[in-house]
Structures are given as structure tokens and as C-alpha cells.
Design an enzyme around this catalytic site. Structure first.
Site, PDB file in Angstrom:
ATOM      1  N   ASP A 247       5.525  34.172  25.016  1.00 12.98           N
ATOM      2  CA  ASP A 247       7.001  34.419  24.665  1.00 12.98           C
ATOM      3  C   ASP A 247       7.046  34.482  23.122  1.00 12.98           C
ATOM      4  O   ASP A 247       8.004  33.895  22.513  1.00 12.98           O
ATOM      5  CB  ASP A 247       7.947  33.077  25.128  1.00 12.98           C
ATOM      6  CG  ASP A 247       7.988  32.998  26.750  1.00 12.98           C
ATOM      7  OD1 ASP A 247       7.561  34.230  27.243  1.00 12.98           O
ATOM      8  OD2 ASP A 247       8.117  32.036  27.212  1.00 12.98           O
ATOM      9  N   GLU A 248       5.839  34.584  22.410  1.00 12.90           N
ATOM     10  CA  GLU A 248       5.780  34.699  21.066  1.00 12.90           C
ATOM     11  C   GLU A 248       5.802  36.136  20.474  1.00 12.90           C
ATOM     12  O   GLU A 248       5.611  36.407  19.306  1.00 12.90           O
ATOM     13  CB  GLU A 248       4.509  34.100  20.496  1.00 12.90           C
ATOM     14  CG  GLU A 248       4.716  32.561  20.766  1.00 12.90           C
ATOM     15  CD  GLU A 248       5.851  31.723  19.483  1.00 12.90           C
ATOM     16  OE1 GLU A 248       6.186  32.531  18.726  1.00 12.90           O
ATOM     17  OE2 GLU A 248       5.969  30.566  19.689  1.00 12.90           O
TER      18      GLU A 248
END
Length: 303
Positions: A247-248
Site C-alpha cells: 500500500d505504498e
């Protein structure tokens, strides 16, 4: 070099192959390079020399990264080979990373799903009825729950179950499907599995995820429960490119909805699902129309 596409407002979907040789073609050119003087002049000059009429142009110079970004739509009768050769000299001169595609080409896309249906249904509906510029070449599910939806839209469904012991084999099967279908874009339409670092590297900038949270808050599993526990007053969704860091990845689009203290977790989920599908659809459209350019860990989005 490859390219992707934008749907022109003036015509139905077309390809370079089915146009008469004497008919002008609309092309999309995207590029990035170190910022400096003369870039726009050089690009426009090459296009003009080949009979190009620029119908849309957007550019951005990032003062922090020192890079220049540009997206151009141009009408020209020149062939891909002619334009590629001509642009190659400019690209070398300015150390450009660039991409050229025929406007109107739908991007071959593979959709990965688990059990939640809302994003899959929305993308398939938009492809069929709202001119979302993708060509869904298959749906891959680690469960069979959404197989009937794929069949309704006449899309091949591939069941690739994933367990802790078969994760590598399952990912290898997905890789084969990407190659076999010619998919240029992979969309994780609520695919609840983490891809390997190698997979993310090999398809960098070509895998889009929808995260049911307004990143960077509430990463990982159960974001709506996390949000409820924190008593948030807005909830959101984030669509981003997938990288090896969970999720980066570079963010393409985000959206939010206002909620209050009375909302239950189930209500947050219901509201959030609507936000998720809208956010993902916009990100997929902008990617397919070559409106998203990578700028390190960020993106430049020409809307």
C-alpha cells in the site's frame, strides 16, 4: 517503445491497422526528461515537420525532482515508424523516457478478483456501456464466487486458487496469463492477495490496486474497522500503482465521503464500496488514456 492510449472525443475506437494509409491518425505522445529550455519547441517542431496538428497538449515541470512531463495528442498522417524515428533524435538529445500510441486503442487488461464484486461489475459495465478504454482479456479469481459475473459479460474466467503453500505456483500461473492474453495492464479489483516483490518489479507501472482506505492511513487488512475505531469523520479510497511495499505505491487517485459518529462498520463498508469503484474507474481510465506519468514515488496526472 510501447504506448498506451486515449479515447478521442470525436470517434469510435480505432487502431492504426484498420485506417486507410491516407487518413490522418491521432497519436498520444507522453514523455518525461530532465527539465530545461527548448523541450516543447523541439517536440512541436518534429511533429510539425511530419504534418502533425497538435490538438491537445499538457506539460508540467516538477521543481522538486527537476523533471519535465508532457502529454501531447497530435493528428498526423505519418506512420508510427516515421514518428518513432523522428522523435528518437529528440529523445536522445533531451534524455527522454517516452511513449507513443494510437489514440483510441483499448488497453488489454487482466482483472484480478477475490470475493467482492463491486469493482469488477463496475469496470465491466463501464467497458461495455461507458467507453472505458480497456479491453478486458480475462478475469482471474482466487475464488469462484465471481465466475458468473465474468460469464455474464462474456469474459474468460480463470480460477487460480492461492494458499500459503501454493503462492509461488499461483503467481506463476497469473504471469502466464498475462503473457498469454497480451495484457498490458493488471487491475487488482479487490484482489485480496499480496504480490511478490519480483512480480511488482517486472510489471512496475502496469498494476493498479484499489485500497479501501484513504492512504497513507489504515493500511493492510480491515481498514474500515480501523477507521471506525478511530472515529473518523471521512472515509475514502485510494487507487495506486503496486510496488513491493504494501500500500505504498505511487498514488493515482483518491476520493472521500463524509460520515459521522453514528455510522456502523457495515455502513462504512457500504459507503466505502461506492467510493472504491469510482476511484478505481478513474485511475484505470487515466492510465489507459496515458494521463498518468510516474515521478519517482509520485505521479503526474494530466486530467
Amino acid at each position: 517503445m510501447r504506448a498506451r492510449r486515449r479515447r478521442p472525443p470525436y470517434a469510435s475506437l480505432v487502431t492504426a491497422q484498420n485506417l486507410p494509409d491516407d487518413r490522418p491518425r491521432h497519436w498520444i505522445l507522453t514523455l518525461s526528461c530532465p527539465d530545461g529550455p527548448g523541450i516543447v519547441h523541439a517536440v512541436a517542431g518534429v511533429l510539425a515537420e511530419h504534418g502533425g496538428n497538435i490538438t491537445e497538449s499538457q506539460q508540467f515541470g516538477d521543481p522538486y525532482s527537476g523533471r519535465f512531463f508532457m502529454r501531447v495528442q497530435v493528428e498526423a498522417a505519418a506512420s508510427r515508424e516515421e514518428l518513432t524515428t523522428a522523435l528518437g533524435g529528440v529523445a536522445e538529445r533531451f534524455d527522454m523516457t517516452w511513449d507513443l500510441d494510437v489514440a483510441g486503442r483499448p488497453i488489454p487488461t487482466l482483472l484480478l478478483v477475490s470475493k467482492a464484486a463491486h469493482c469488477l461489475v463496475d469496470l465491466l459495465y463501464r467497458e461495455r456501456s461507458q467507453h472505458l478504454p480497456i479491453d478486458v482479456v480475462g478475469v482471474v479469481g482466487n475464488h469462484r464466487d465471481l465466475e458468473d459475473i465474468a460469464e455474464f459479460y462474456r469474459k474468460p474466467f480463470h480460477h487460480v486458487p492461492v494458499t500459503r503453500d501454493t503462492k509461488a505456483e499461483s503467481e506463476a500461473a497469473i504471469r502466464e496469463l498475462i503473457t498469454g492474453t497480451g495484457a498490458e495492464l493488471v487491475v487488482l479489483a479487490r484482489y485480496m492477495q499480496i504480490l511478490s516483490d519480483e512480480m511488482c518489479r517486472d510489471h512496475a507501472g502496469r498494476i493498479i490496486n484499489i485500497h479501501h482506505s484513504f492512504l497513507p492511513s489504515f493500511k493492510g487488512a480491515g481498514p474500515y474497522r480501523q477507521a471506525h475505531d478511530r472515529g473518523v469523520k471521512i472515509i475514502g479510497a485510494t487507487s495506486h500503482y503496486v510496488t513491493g511495499d504494501l500500500d505504498e505505491g505511487p498514488i493515482i487517485e483518491q476520493d472521500v465521503e463524509r460520515v459521522d459518529h453514528a455510522a456502523t462498520i457495515d455502513e462504512l463498508v457500504r459507503i466505502g464500496e461506492d467510493t472504491e469503484r469510482r476511484t478505481l474507474a478513474r485511475a484505470v481510465r487515466w492510465h489507459a488514456e496515458h494521463r498518468v506519468l510516474l515521478d519517482g514515488h509520485r505521479t503526474v496526472v494530466f486530467r
